[in-house]
Design an enzyme around this catalytic site. Structure first.
Site: not given
Length: 519
Positions: A222, A256
């Site tokens: 991720e 993010c």
């Protein structure tokens, strides 16, 4: 009372292989296999989080100056919601799947069993230390694995609370926490795991993937990316401005999936700029620095990196730009840039800096996205024109996309959360969390009485045996030109309909005497 960060002790290097070995032994003892045992662990984890909400909020305030509201919505609520969703559906997900029979191998009963992988490693992140550590753990537990958890050392107060929850509420023969920085992480990655889930930068993600490759260990990475938002002339520009401004300042930009730059048509550029400026004023009437709701950069290194971006940009700062090194404070900042190669677009800022780029048309916008980062973690589309929405979706790739809002997909437990290309690979959340940590084992049960039918597979081979096998092979319903072939007889029997459902409807009408079969 604020938590004392100094109480977080790094794990001795020599202890790490011992811990991993103990976790593997626990897995081999099949402790984690029963579904009810897994559900019990998930229920205990739920109460572990609930009972420690105050500690979690204090920890995030200590690590990131994160407000109680942001901590609840972005950390606690997401983890609790995931737990309840997984508990509700786990029995269904864990069942064997019956597959279609294959006549050519007899009346066998093929099925797929969802089996745990073994010992998994979860490496969390500093920006959402609770959510990005415990949500993957939920999937690992549900799938029946043992797990080694490595919280981020850059959010030590949160790492301490996570440790306390896991040690008090979960089975410590099956779930263990290790702490440390580079040396400890390297020692962890020297061990063999059955899956690794890492959340962090692309640079470190590559190191994790290389270490995993030595053991042929699959990974979920991720990562991030420079995420675009596109605002067209057909958008509700004021609403777009407010939602983009919120997403960029959330957690001081240390998200993010947050938009890193916004592409706007010149006709609505000024309206968007004014809207973003007004939104930040509305959010922080006395300035972001004086607001209890605006977090800080996690550490001096992150502060200096974002400050250097602002110093090196060739763009024009339209809003914000203030910094304070003593407090790791960076004001929400809007910068208009002319080149995709500008300093604020070379890498993910991971701070409250939003670049603004203009585009004349969607083709130009799509081309720019491909130049800056062709595979971002998220892409945000602001337009009420469905054709524009579809054109952008078809012309781009991203881990996820949201139309007319930002970040909301992260809180939707039924959606897989993950990247593509440079933003990572693999996904989790909800059912995907369960499937991420299981092996789908194909199992076939054959009948002994089928032996006479199966004799054609045994030597000595003959033309007759080959003919029998070939006669059972399925025939295609399309010709060499690729077109699907439909026999005239079938078409007549179906009363001219190309589908069975259409034929059924026509026969129903016929039986009711409403129409004649011949027109």
């Amino acid at each position: 009372m604020a938590l004392d960060k100094t109480t977080l002790q790094y794990t001795p290097l020599e202890a790490i292989p011992v811990i991993v070995s103990e976790l593997r032994n626990s897995f081999y003892e099949q402790t984690t296999l029963p579904i009810e045992w897994r559900k019990m662990q998930l229920r205990k984890l739920y109460w572990g989080i609930k009972d420690n909400e105050t500690k979690i909020k204090e920890a995030l305030q200590s690590d990131l100056r994160k407000s109680a509201l942001e901590t609840y919505t972005g950390e606690i609520a997401i983890a609790l919601s995931d737990l309840l969703y997984v508990l509700e559906h786990l029995d269904e997900w864990a069942k064997d799947e019956t597959m279609g029979r294959e006549f050519i191998i007899g009346f066998s009963k093929p099925r797929v069993r969802k089996e745990p992988l073994g010992v998994v490693l979860i490496i969390g992140a500093f920006n959402y230390p609770v959510q990005l550590t415990l949500c993957p753990l939920i999937g690992a537990i549900a799938a029946g694995n043992t797990a080694l958890i490595k919280p981020s050392e850059n959010s030590p107060a949160s790492a301490l609370v996570i440790t306390q929850i896991i040690e008090k509420y979960l089975d410590n023969n099956c779930f263990r926490v290790v702490h440390g920085a580079i040396d400890e992480t390297a020692a962890i990655l020297n061990q063999r795991f059955d899956k690794i889930l890492f959340t962090g930068s692309g640079f470190v993600g590559r190191i994790v993937a290389q270490a995993a490759a030595k053991h042929l260990t699959p990974c979920i990475l991720e990562l991030g990316g420079i995420n675009p938002a596109i605002v067209t002339k057909n958008a509700d520009v004021e609403l777009a401005a407010k939602r983009i401004a919120w997403a960029r300042m959330y957690n001081a930009g240390q998200v993010c999936a947050a938009p890193g730059y916004v592409m706007v048509h010149p006709d609505v550029e000024e309206q968007l700029i004014t809207g973003i400026a007004n939104a930040w004023k509305e959010f922080f009437p006395n300035g972001a620095k004086n607001s209890p709701d605006f977090p800080r950069m996690n550490n001096a290194r992150g502060f200096q990196r974002v400050k250097k971006m602002l110093a090196d940009t060739q763009g024009r700062i339209l809003v914000g730009g203030d910094t304070d090194e003593t407090d790791n404070f960076i004001e929400p900042t809007l910068v208009k840039v002319d080149s995709p190669a500008d300093a604020v677009l070379r890498e993910e800022s991971f701070g409250p800096v939003l670049a603004l780029v203009t585009h004349e048309n969607l083709d130009e916008a799509i081309a720019t996205i491909r130049t800056i980062c062709a595979t971002p973690l998220a892409l945000y589309i602001f337009t009420n024109d469905k054709q524009e929405q579809e054109k952008i979706l078809r012309g781009t790739r991203s881990g996820s996309s949201v139309i007319n809002d930002c970040l909301i997909h992260v809180g939707i437990k039924s959606l897989p959360f993950g990247g593509v290309g440079e933003s990572g690979y693999g996904a989790y959340r909800g059912k995907q969390s369960f499937e991420a940590f299981v092996h789908k084992r194909g199992i076939v049960s054959q009948k002994s009485w089928m032996e006479k039918i199966l004799t054609n597979r045994y030597p000595p081979y003959s033309a007759k045996k080959l003919q029998r096998i070939q006669s059972n092979a399925r025939k295609p319903n399309f010709g060499r030109d690729g077109e699907v072939a439909t026999s005239w007889l079938a078409l007549i029997l179906k009363l001219g309909s190309w589908s069975l459902s259409g034929a059924a409807a026509r026969y129903a009408v016929l039986l009711l005497g409403k129409i004649s079969p011949i027109k």
